[in-house]
Design an enzyme around this catalytic site. Structure first.
Site, PDB file in Angstrom:
ATOM      1  N   ARG A  92      -9.524   1.256   8.907  1.00 21.59           N
ATOM      2  CA  ARG A  92      -9.333  -0.073   9.322  1.00 21.59           C
ATOM      3  C   ARG A  92     -10.036  -1.362  10.446  1.00 21.59           C
ATOM      4  NH1 ARG A  92      -3.469   1.083   9.329  1.00 21.59           N
ATOM      5  NH2 ARG A  92      -2.010  -1.481   9.478  1.00 21.59           N
TER       6      ARG A  92
ATOM      7  N   LYS B 246       0.569  -1.123  -0.091  1.00 25.68           N
ATOM      8  CA  LYS B 246       0.095  -0.260  -0.399  1.00 25.68           C
ATOM      9  C   LYS B 246       1.308   1.757  -0.340  1.00 25.68           C
ATOM     10  CE  LYS B 246      -2.383  -0.697   4.138  1.00 25.68           C
ATOM     11  NZ  LYS B 246      -1.009  -2.202   4.200  1.00 25.68           N
TER      12      LYS B 246
ATOM     13  N   ARG C 125      11.587  -6.295   4.816  1.00 31.06           N
ATOM     14  CA  ARG C 125      11.840  -4.792   4.767  1.00 31.06           C
ATOM     15  C   ARG C 125      12.683  -4.968   5.955  1.00 31.06           C
ATOM     16  NH1 ARG C 125       6.412  -1.854   5.064  1.00 31.06           N
ATOM     17  NH2 ARG C 125       5.620  -2.869   7.470  1.00 31.06           N
TER      18      ARG C 125
ATOM     19  N   ARG D 139      11.309  -0.740  11.658  1.00 31.47           N
ATOM     20  CA  ARG D 139      10.374  -0.204  12.374  1.00 31.47           C
ATOM     21  C   ARG D 139       9.525  -1.337  13.837  1.00 31.47           C
ATOM     22  NH1 ARG D 139       4.877   0.132   8.559  1.00 31.47           N
ATOM     23  NH2 ARG D 139       4.019  -0.796   9.966  1.00 31.47           N
TER      24      ARG D 139
ATOM     25  N   ARG E 289      -0.937  -8.350  13.395  1.00 26.40           N
ATOM     26  CA  ARG E 289      -1.024  -7.465  12.737  1.00 26.40           C
ATOM     27  C   ARG E 289      -2.084  -8.214  11.421  1.00 26.40           C
ATOM     28  NH1 ARG E 289       4.569  -4.930  11.342  1.00 26.40           N
ATOM     29  NH2 ARG E 289       3.020  -3.746   9.687  1.00 26.40           N
TER      30      ARG E 289
HETATM   31  P1  AMP Z   1       0.330   1.033   9.309  1.00 19.84           P
HETATM   32  O1  AMP Z   1       1.862   1.974   9.088  1.00 19.84           O
HETATM   33  O2  AMP Z   1      -0.502   1.159   8.856  1.00 19.84           O
HETATM   34  O3  AMP Z   1       1.974  -0.497   9.041  1.00 19.84           O
HETATM   35  O4  AMP Z   1       0.580   0.704  10.260  1.00 19.84           O
HETATM   36  C1  AMP Z   1       1.403   0.731  11.568  1.00 19.84           C
HETATM   37  C2  AMP Z   1       0.563   0.479  12.979  1.00 19.84           C
HETATM   38  O5  AMP Z   1      -0.275   1.312  13.166  1.00 19.84           O
HETATM   39  C3  AMP Z   1      -0.846  -0.212  12.769  1.00 19.84           C
HETATM   40  O6  AMP Z   1       0.252  -2.567  13.498  1.00 19.84           O
HETATM   41  C4  AMP Z   1      -1.330   0.203  14.092  1.00 19.84           C
HETATM   42  O7  AMP Z   1      -1.188   0.138  15.591  1.00 19.84           O
HETATM   43  C5  AMP Z   1      -1.448   1.521  13.978  1.00 19.84           C
HETATM   44  N1  AMP Z   1      -2.216   1.704  12.984  1.00 19.84           N
HETATM   45  C6  AMP Z   1      -2.360   2.892  11.389  1.00 19.84           C
HETATM   46  N2  AMP Z   1      -3.262   2.925  11.212  1.00 19.84           N
HETATM   47  C7  AMP Z   1      -4.118   2.388  11.736  1.00 19.84           C
HETATM   48  C8  AMP Z   1      -6.331   2.899  11.713  1.00 19.84           C
HETATM   49  N3  AMP Z   1      -6.116   3.168  10.588  1.00 19.84           N
HETATM   50  N4  AMP Z   1      -6.410   2.350  12.848  1.00 19.84           N
HETATM   51  C9  AMP Z   1      -6.029   1.648  13.863  1.00 19.84           C
HETATM   52  N5  AMP Z   1      -4.685   1.409  13.806  1.00 19.84           N
HETATM   53  C10 AMP Z   1      -3.740   2.192  13.070  1.00 19.84           C
END
Ligand code: AMP
Length: 192
Positions: free
Chosen positions: A87, A13, A126, A138, A149
């Protein structure tokens, strides 16, 4: 044109969103990036979410909806790419209401379709690449958090494909190809 990129962690994404920013001057709204920024800035909210994120769990709807609303009301854009948001079904409803409120439309929901083994490989890759390049890894790019996740994705986010299908907005794209191939397929959807 406003679009959502939907897909599990590691589906590509962020990579595809950045291409759309370059090629179409759209603006990427990644709640993950916003939350990581908040952590770095040491705010109260940043501290609160750090542990939840490191474990791989979702933060509350309220927090991410607030972050998105702030961007929608302050950033001018030819189009937004929602990356990693919504999400949950609650977030999806809230996004619909926010777009309505600001006179905006949702033009497509692009689902990047991949398989789970590829995802795990990509995320582990990654982390390894970042480590080799001396860049920060990360906190949630490890096997244990990844399992959480993925489970969060299947329990809370995957129902969104049905939700947007029923709204007539869902477009599936094969996320397993090379970056250029996936980008071309997305372009095909957006230009249709
Ligand atoms: P990402 O960078 O999109 O993989 O997001 C990393 C982490 O941020 C996720 O595993 C969640 O802990 C939190 N997070 C990001 N976007 C959301 C969302 N829309 N709703 C809830 N938690 C989020």
């Amino acid at each position: 044109m406003n679009i959502i990129l939907l897909g599990p962690p590691g589906a590509g994404k962020g990579t595809q969103a950045r291409r759309l920013v370059e090629e179409r001057k759209m603006v990427q709204l990644s709640t993950g990036d916003m939350l990581r920024e908040a952590q770095g800035s040491g705010t109260e909210m940043g501290k609160r979410v750090a542990e939840v994120m490191a474990r791989g769990e979702l933060v509350t709807d309220e927090i991410v909806i607030g972050l998105i609303e702030e961007k929608l009301t302050t950033v001018e854009a030819a189009g937004f790419i929602f990356d990693g948001f919504p999400r949950t079904l609650g977030q999806a409803d809230a996004l619909g209401a926010l777009l309505d409120k600001h006179g905006m439309t949702l033009d497509a929901v692009i689902e990047l379709q991949v398989n789970d083994e590829v995802l795990v490989g990509r995320i582990v890759g990654r982390a390894e690449e970042a480590r080799k390049a001396g860049q920060p890894v990360r906190a949630d790019d490890n096997e244990e958090s990844l399992k959480v996740r993925l489970m969060e994705y299947y329990k809370k986010t995957s129902p969104l494909t049905g939700y947007y299908y029923a709204k007539g907005a869902l477009r599936g794209v094969d996320g397993l190809g090379q970056i250029d191939e996936v980008a071309a397929e997305i372009a095909g959807v957006l230009d249709a």
